[in-house]
Design a protein around this motif. Structure first.
Motif, PDB file in Angstrom:
ATOM      1  N   THR A 175      11.162 -13.302  -5.260  1.00 16.60           N
ATOM      2  CA  THR A 175      10.487 -12.162  -4.632  1.00 16.60           C
ATOM      3  C   THR A 175      10.157 -11.078  -5.659  1.00 16.60           C
ATOM      4  N   GLY A 176      11.098 -10.753  -6.523  1.00 15.79           N
ATOM      5  CA  GLY A 176      10.863  -9.730  -7.534  1.00 15.79           C
ATOM      6  C   GLY A 176       9.774 -10.107  -8.512  1.00 15.79           C
ATOM      7  N   TYR A 177       9.667 -11.384  -8.815  1.00 17.66           N
ATOM      8  CA  TYR A 177       8.623 -11.866  -9.730  1.00 17.66           C
ATOM      9  C   TYR A 177       7.238 -11.575  -9.158  1.00 17.66           C
ATOM     10  N   ASN A 178       7.035 -11.902  -7.873  1.00 22.00           N
ATOM     11  CA  ASN A 178       5.742 -11.648  -7.240  1.00 22.00           C
ATOM     12  C   ASN A 178       5.518 -10.155  -7.009  1.00 22.00           C
ATOM     13  N   MET A 179       6.605  -9.428  -6.760  1.00 25.49           N
ATOM     14  CA  MET A 179       6.491  -7.989  -6.545  1.00 25.49           C
ATOM     15  C   MET A 179       5.856  -7.286  -7.734  1.00 25.49           C
ATOM     16  N   ILE A 180       6.177  -7.730  -8.945  1.00 24.83           N
ATOM     17  CA  ILE A 180       5.625  -7.108 -10.152  1.00 24.83           C
ATOM     18  C   ILE A 180       4.108  -7.236 -10.189  1.00 24.83           C
ATOM     19  N   PHE A 181       3.578  -8.380  -9.788  1.00 24.81           N
ATOM     20  CA  PHE A 181       2.122  -8.567  -9.748  1.00 24.81           C
ATOM     21  C   PHE A 181       1.487  -7.604  -8.746  1.00 24.81           C
ATOM     22  N   TYR A 182       2.077  -7.511  -7.560  1.00 26.08           N
ATOM     23  CA  TYR A 182       1.518  -6.623  -6.539  1.00 26.08           C
ATOM     24  C   TYR A 182       1.631  -5.169  -6.955  1.00 26.08           C
ATOM     25  N   LEU A 183       2.738  -4.815  -7.589  1.00 30.58           N
ATOM     26  CA  LEU A 183       2.946  -3.433  -8.011  1.00 30.58           C
ATOM     27  C   LEU A 183       1.906  -3.028  -9.050  1.00 30.58           C
ATOM     28  N   SER A 184       1.636  -3.913  -9.991  1.00 27.50           N
ATOM     29  CA  SER A 184       0.611  -3.610 -11.006  1.00 27.50           C
ATOM     30  C   SER A 184      -0.768  -3.504 -10.369  1.00 27.50           C
ATOM     31  N   GLY A 185      -1.023  -4.340  -9.345  1.00 32.14           N
ATOM     32  CA  GLY A 185      -2.309  -4.270  -8.658  1.00 32.14           C
ATOM     33  C   GLY A 185      -2.466  -2.981  -7.870  1.00 32.14           C
ATOM     34  N   ILE A 186      -1.416  -2.577  -7.178  1.00 32.03           N
ATOM     35  CA  ILE A 186      -1.470  -1.330  -6.397  1.00 32.03           C
ATOM     36  C   ILE A 186      -1.704  -0.122  -7.301  1.00 32.03           C
ATOM     37  N   GLN A 187      -1.086  -0.125  -8.471  1.00 37.87           N
ATOM     38  CA  GLN A 187      -1.238   1.005  -9.388  1.00 37.87           C
ATOM     39  C   GLN A 187      -2.645   1.104  -9.967  1.00 37.87           C
ATOM     40  N   ASN A 188      -3.429   0.025  -9.831  1.00 35.44           N
ATOM     41  CA  ASN A 188      -4.815   0.050 -10.296  1.00 35.44           C
ATOM     42  C   ASN A 188      -5.800   0.391  -9.182  1.00 35.44           C
ATOM     43  N   ILE A 189      -5.288   0.607  -7.958  1.00 36.07           N
ATOM     44  CA  ILE A 189      -6.152   1.033  -6.857  1.00 36.07           C
ATOM     45  C   ILE A 189      -6.357   2.541  -6.953  1.00 36.07           C
ATOM     46  N   GLU A 190      -7.579   2.964  -6.819  1.00 34.34           N
ATOM     47  CA  GLU A 190      -7.904   4.383  -6.944  1.00 34.34           C
ATOM     48  C   GLU A 190      -7.166   5.193  -5.872  1.00 34.34           C
ATOM     49  N   PRO A 191      -6.331   6.173  -6.266  1.00 27.11           N
ATOM     50  CA  PRO A 191      -5.575   6.978  -5.282  1.00 27.11           C
ATOM     51  C   PRO A 191      -6.460   7.695  -4.273  1.00 27.11           C
ATOM     52  N   SER A 192      -7.703   8.006  -4.667  1.00 31.90           N
ATOM     53  CA  SER A 192      -8.590   8.736  -3.754  1.00 31.90           C
ATOM     54  C   SER A 192      -8.904   7.927  -2.503  1.00 31.90           C
ATOM     55  N   ILE A 193      -8.807   6.608  -2.597  1.00 32.65           N
ATOM     56  CA  ILE A 193      -9.051   5.761  -1.420  1.00 32.65           C
ATOM     57  C   ILE A 193      -7.990   6.026  -0.368  1.00 32.65           C
ATOM     58  N   TYR A 194      -6.727   6.096  -0.800  1.00 31.44           N
ATOM     59  CA  TYR A 194      -5.641   6.385   0.134  1.00 31.44           C
ATOM     60  C   TYR A 194      -5.733   7.816   0.656  1.00 31.44           C
ATOM     61  N   GLU A 195      -6.130   8.756  -0.203  1.00 33.82           N
ATOM     62  CA  GLU A 195      -6.259  10.150   0.221  1.00 33.82           C
ATOM     63  C   GLU A 195      -7.327  10.289   1.294  1.00 33.82           C
ATOM     64  N   ALA A 196      -8.445   9.587   1.111  1.00 37.55           N
ATOM     65  CA  ALA A 196      -9.506   9.628   2.117  1.00 37.55           C
ATOM     66  C   ALA A 196      -9.042   9.018   3.434  1.00 37.55           C
ATOM     67  N   ALA A 197      -8.254   7.955   3.331  1.00 35.89           N
ATOM     68  CA  ALA A 197      -7.734   7.308   4.539  1.00 35.89           C
ATOM     69  C   ALA A 197      -6.772   8.234   5.278  1.00 35.89           C
ATOM     70  N   ARG A 198      -5.923   8.949   4.533  1.00 38.85           N
ATOM     71  CA  ARG A 198      -4.988   9.884   5.166  1.00 38.85           C
ATOM     72  C   ARG A 198      -5.730  11.025   5.851  1.00 38.85           C
ATOM     73  N   ILE A 199      -6.794  11.502   5.218  1.00 37.37           N
ATOM     74  CA  ILE A 199      -7.592  12.573   5.818  1.00 37.37           C
ATOM     75  C   ILE A 199      -8.226  12.106   7.126  1.00 37.37           C
ATOM     76  N   ASP A 200      -8.632  10.829   7.158  1.00 36.89           N
ATOM     77  CA  ASP A 200      -9.239  10.271   8.366  1.00 36.89           C
ATOM     78  C   ASP A 200      -8.210   9.916   9.426  1.00 36.89           C
ATOM     79  N   GLY A 201      -6.927  10.146   9.124  1.00 45.58           N
ATOM     80  CA  GLY A 201      -5.885   9.915  10.112  1.00 45.58           C
ATOM     81  C   GLY A 201      -5.263   8.537  10.086  1.00 45.58           C
TER      82      GLY A 201
END
Length: 298
Positions: A175-201
């Motif tokens: 599980t930890g091995y695969n988690m590292i791949f997902y964690l690196s992928g999430i960190q490359n997602i633009e934070p503004s996408i999540y901020e816009a989603a939070r603003i939209d509720g």
């Protein structure tokens, strides 16, 4: 303008040096990768014990469909695959999201702790799991102490619980091995996408399913295929925890290959045939996963 003699010789020298590196790599890959594959394929067309082999054509492949032990090993392996891989992928995704939270303290410690199991020795951790899940092991003692069970669970000696133990073991390790791949992928997602989603509720759950998972689809596909390949080749955990028992109830294809080669009367030809059955399964399942993921190039 044509190159002069010294310049032409220098160019040829540089070209030869470059090709010499390529040739060495190609020869090594051919010698240690493709040559054994071809030899194994030729070996799968032969039958006999030890080195007394004779050509058998497709006889070994026809035998697969009537070999009850092989079919049992295939069934067990696919049970591990169908149950464990989705659980591991989902758990790794959730952990990667949690450990990417900026407000979480000791993130480095938790990331390291969850990743460490995948770098432990396969044999060492399998033996530890065998003792932990023994009839008088720590797991049963803890469950009895917490009054969650009234009698020890036969983790290793019962057909159902033996499979559960194997699934718990490989989930803990990978599980930890695969988690590292997902964690690196999430960190490359633009934070503004999540901020816009939070603003939209959008809630955290909606963000997870509508943003994180779609954007991580290539990584999820990669980890699903590698996890599928690893599960189809599962050997160490079964060999060291349950020895394939009780009564072949937890045996896998790779363990059956080992038994054919070194435990029973050595039948290397048929063992090679069983090995190539894994290759066929991997190819088919990989194509299916590409198609399900919507990859047009599959």
């Amino acid at each position: 303008m044509r190159a002069s003699g010294p310049a032409l010789r220098l160019r040829w020298k540089a070209s030869l040096v470059g090709w010499s590196f390529v040739v060495v790599a190609v020869l090594m890959i051919t010698l240690f990768y493709f040559y054994p594959m071809i030899q194994a394929l030729l070996l799968s067309l032969q039958t006999g014990t030890g080195s007394n082999l004779t050509f058998n054509g497709l006889g070994n492949y026809r035998r697969l469909f009537t070999d009850s032990m092989f079919l049992t090993a295939v069934k067990n392996t696919f049970i591990y695959l169908i149950v464990q891989v989705p659980i591991m992928v989902l758990l790794a995704l959730v952990l990667s999201v949690v450990l990417n939270d900026r407000t979480l303290k000791w993130k480095g410690f938790f990331r390291t702790a969850i990743f460490l199991p995948c770098i432990t020795s396969l044999v060492a951790y399998s033996v530890i799991f065998k003792y932990l899940f023994a009839g008088d092991g720590l797991v049963n003692l803890l469950l009895l102490h917490l009054h969650l069970i009234s009698e020890p669970i036969p983790w290793i000696t019962d057909p159902f619980w033996a499979k559960v133990t194997i699934i718990i073991a490989i989930t803990w390790r990978w599980t930890g091995y695969n988690m590292i791949f997902y964690l690196s992928g999430i960190q490359n997602i633009e934070p503004s996408i999540y901020e816009a989603a939070r603003i939209d509720g959008a809630t955290a759950v909606k963000q997870f399913f509508r943003i994180t998972i779609p954007l991580l689809k290539p990584i999820i596909l990669f980890t699903s295929i590698t996890s599928t390949i690893g599960t189809l080749q599962l050997f160490d955990e079964v060999m060291n925890i349950t020895q394939g028992g009780p009564g072949n109830a937890s045996s896998t294809i790779s363990q059956y290959i080992y038994n054919l080669s070194f435990k029973y009367a050595a039948n290397f030809g048929y063992a090679a045939t069983v090995s190539y059955s894994i290759v066929v399964m991997i190819v088919i399942l990989s194509i299916v996963q590409f198609k399900v993921a919507g990859d047009r190039d599959a």
